[in-house]
Design a protein around this motif. Structure first.
Motif, short mmCIF file in Angstrom:
data_model
loop_
_atom_site.label_atom_id
_atom_site.label_comp_id
_atom_site.label_asym_id
_atom_site.label_seq_id
_atom_site.Cartn_x
_atom_site.Cartn_y
_atom_site.Cartn_z
N PHE B 166 0.85 -1.16 0.05
CA PHE B 166 -0.15 -0.01 -0.09
C PHE B 166 0.99 1.35 -0.01
N MET B 167 0.35 2.11 -0.55
CA MET B 167 1.01 3.48 -0.82
C MET B 167 0.06 4.67 -0.58
N VAL B 200 7.25 5.64 1.98
CA VAL B 200 7.29 4.15 2.08
C VAL B 200 6.15 3.54 1.68
N ALA B 201 6.32 2.27 1.09
CA ALA B 201 5.20 1.30 0.75
C ALA B 201 5.21 0.43 1.90
N VAL B 202 4.00 0.00 2.27
CA VAL B 202 3.88 -0.97 3.33
C VAL B 202 3.03 -2.12 3.27
N THR B 203 3.13 -3.24 3.72
CA THR B 203 2.45 -4.63 3.67
C THR B 203 1.11 -4.10 4.70
N ALA B 204 0.15 -5.07 4.32
CA ALA B 204 -1.03 -4.87 5.22
C ALA B 204 -1.06 -5.04 6.37
N ASP B 205 -0.15 -6.04 6.90
CA ASP B 205 -0.02 -6.31 8.46
C ASP B 205 0.26 -4.87 9.13
N GLU B 206 0.89 -4.02 8.68
CA GLU B 206 1.41 -2.61 9.37
C GLU B 206 0.05 -1.91 9.84
N PHE B 207 -1.13 -2.13 9.28
CA PHE B 207 -2.49 -1.62 9.75
C PHE B 207 -3.08 -2.24 10.89
N GLY B 208 -2.31 -3.21 11.27
CA GLY B 208 -3.09 -4.28 12.44
C GLY B 208 -4.76 -4.58 11.96
N ASP B 209 -5.74 -4.19 12.95
CA ASP B 209 -6.92 -4.71 12.73
C ASP B 209 -7.62 -3.52 12.09
N TRP B 211 -7.24 -2.79 9.09
CA TRP B 211 -7.40 -3.41 7.45
C TRP B 211 -8.30 -4.69 7.81
N ASP B 212 -9.47 -4.77 7.27
CA ASP B 212 -10.20 -5.63 7.41
C ASP B 212 -10.35 -6.57 6.51
N GLY B 213 -9.08 -6.88 5.67
CA GLY B 213 -8.98 -7.64 4.43
C GLY B 213 -9.61 -7.00 3.02
N GLU B 214 -10.56 -6.12 3.36
CA GLU B 214 -11.11 -5.48 2.31
C GLU B 214 -10.95 -4.16 2.12
N ASP B 309 -1.62 5.80 12.54
CA ASP B 309 -2.40 4.66 12.97
C ASP B 309 -2.92 5.00 14.37
N LYS B 310 -3.74 4.11 14.86
CA LYS B 310 -4.51 4.57 16.02
C LYS B 310 -3.55 5.05 17.18
#
Lengths: 331, 331
Positions: B166-167, B200-209, B211-214, B309-310
């Motif tokens: 993601f960016m 930076v570009a980040v993978t989805a796990d950086e969002f924690g919860d 990111w709900d997968g969608e 982030d939160k």
């Protein structure tokens, strides 16, 4: 000089120099591994490639091998940018007339151009895959140029010097998907899938005096299933030079080395020379008889696009593609 | 994992792994020289990069250096494809209302998307160059995803697995040039110049919860000249998931590794959260008072785009750009 890319060595293929008569090729490494790499360093690389080309044509290279069209990728198997213009307003007028749309007068001053898909180009003999003939599969034969780095804000008078190579393109068009997509107002994504490029890219000197420095004066020949479909002259009824198209594209941004600019479908007002796409033929039929007679392409149909010089020799080699039903993505 | 590209080593920059807190970086070679190369071999490369990321965050890498934002190019300094969607129909509706145009009902089923310029992306702190403020210089803050190879014809249910990174993007828009260009019906060439990407570009796990997968449930914050301009939530009033946008883009062609898909300008119906572009603010003013009050950007104006982030930590680092008058091409 004539350049091509073999389908080997990675996503960008392997750059080869091709003999003028298209019979032999020699690997360009270590001068440049790929055509993209060559374009990024053209001032250095071009004279070295030209020396290799001269030796190849003179038969002096022991490393030369017979050229096999089926092993060729597009000269640029992928590119960072493809901007397709509409230099032949006769085409635009005919296609719009078929949709019941008018051509605004501003089109004669302000070039029509769209940002086209460039993340992959089909090789010259690769199949055209489509899920359904309801998509209205059509070809569009065009001339393109390939650029080195172009600064933002360049004017037409200075733009021509950035043209480094020429290629032919089959800009595959899905007439069944285009009207709904264009109605949304944001151009083409699904209506114009990947295009095919000619076997080789050539420098302007390969045209001899047929290239006048601004326009190319040679017919572009299209065959459909082995029968002549059209051979309009690229230099006739051409409303915009490539240099003018480059000025338009670079108005608000630079253009990176390897950018491809398309002429749009070549089209002459004299319809007796035939056409470079099915849509124009169908429009003429609609005007003459009230409805189109010629169908769009079916699975198994072939289109062949080529340009011969004044002596009858193929300049770019032939784009020769078959339409094949797409089986769908892997499960 | 967080990845960036240094402005060194060539047109594609040099890939670095960046610490979660954005303070340190380490070169990723020999795992992968560039982000594009990593995306082309993601299955192999990702676990190795993740190991390096873990060691970096644990402070175990002697080769780590302090991260200097001014030395960062866009994570992908150039890409083979950028397809920008319009997932937030509230934005589309507002911008069209300003032009006196309606939103057809089909827009709620069939995503709006255009082929955008990708031959160069501005780094996160690069200037926005414009020849004139008559161009109507605007920003558009968006979320994007970066894909690996996507087969033609993929459906939404299978498309999400191709999202690798993601960016954020500042999709610079020239409101003064867009109406005449869109009137020609072929989308954007001059009206949407080069965009800037987040540090930076980040993978989805950086969002924690978040990111709900969608969908991603976090606000995207825009500051104009140091003052808060908007912070709409990316997960609110989002009409299309990225997976649905990918299905649309891949209907008639595959998408190559490194393709970027944009969400379109993030926009919430609740205008009290502010906006991600000036055009929406101006439309609201027009609706309320009959004319826009907020001007487009002037030379010297700055826009800052960031997502926290939160816990209040910056996820992508900040896009922070100044508008500068373009001096023109070299003579």
């Amino acid at each position: 000089m004539k350049l091509a890319s073999l389908k080997e060595g990675g996503r960008d293929g392997t750059l080869v120099v091709v003999s003028r008569d298209l019979t032999h090729a020699v690997r360009a490494a270590p001068i440049a591994p790929t055509l993209q790499a060559a374009l990024e360093d053209w001032v250095t690389v071009e004279p070295e490639l030209k020396s290799l080309y001269r030796l190849l044509n003179e038969g002096h290279l022991s490393g030369a091998v017979a050229l096999e069209p089926a092993k060729l990728a597009a000269p640029l198997p992928r590119a960072y940018q493809f901007l397709d213009g509409s230099a032949y307003l006769n085409h635009v007028e005919l296609v719009r007339r078929a949709r019941g749309a008018e051509l605004p007068p501003s089109y004669y001053d302000d070039p029509l151009m769209y940002q086209a898909v460039s993340d992959g180009f089909l090789g010259p003999t690769d199949d055209i895959l489509a899920a359904s003939t309801d998509w209205g599969i059509d070809f569009e034969a065009e001339l393109t140029v390939v650029l080195d780095d172009v600064p933002m804000g360049i004017k037409t008078a200075a733009a021509g010097r950035h043209i480094k190579l020429f290629m032919l393109v089959n800009d595959v068009s899905l007439r069944g998907l285009i009207p709904a997509e264009l109605a949304k107002g944001f151009g083409f994504v699904v209506g114009k899938p990947r295009s095919a490029l000619s076997p080789v890219a050539v420098t302007a000197d390969e045209f001899g005096d047929a290239w006048d420095g601004e326009k190319l004066h040679l017919p572009l020949t299209v065959q459909l299933n082995g029968k002549k479909f059209g051979s309009p002259d690229v230099g006739v009824d051409c409303n915009f030079t490539f240099a003018r198209l480059i000025e338009h594209a670079a108005q608000s941004r630079p253009l990176a080395a390897g950018t491809i600019i398309g002429s749009g479908t070549v089209s002459n007002k004299d319809s007796s020379v035939g056409f470079c796409c099915l849509a124009e033929q169908r429009t003429i039929e609609t005007i003459e008889t009230g409805k189109p007679k010629t169908p769009f392409m079916s699975f198994g149909d072939r289109v062949r696009i080529e340009m011969l010089d004044k002596a009858g020799h193929s300049i770019f080699g032939a784009i020769d593609q078959k339409v094949v039903k797409y089986a769908g993505p892997p499960a």
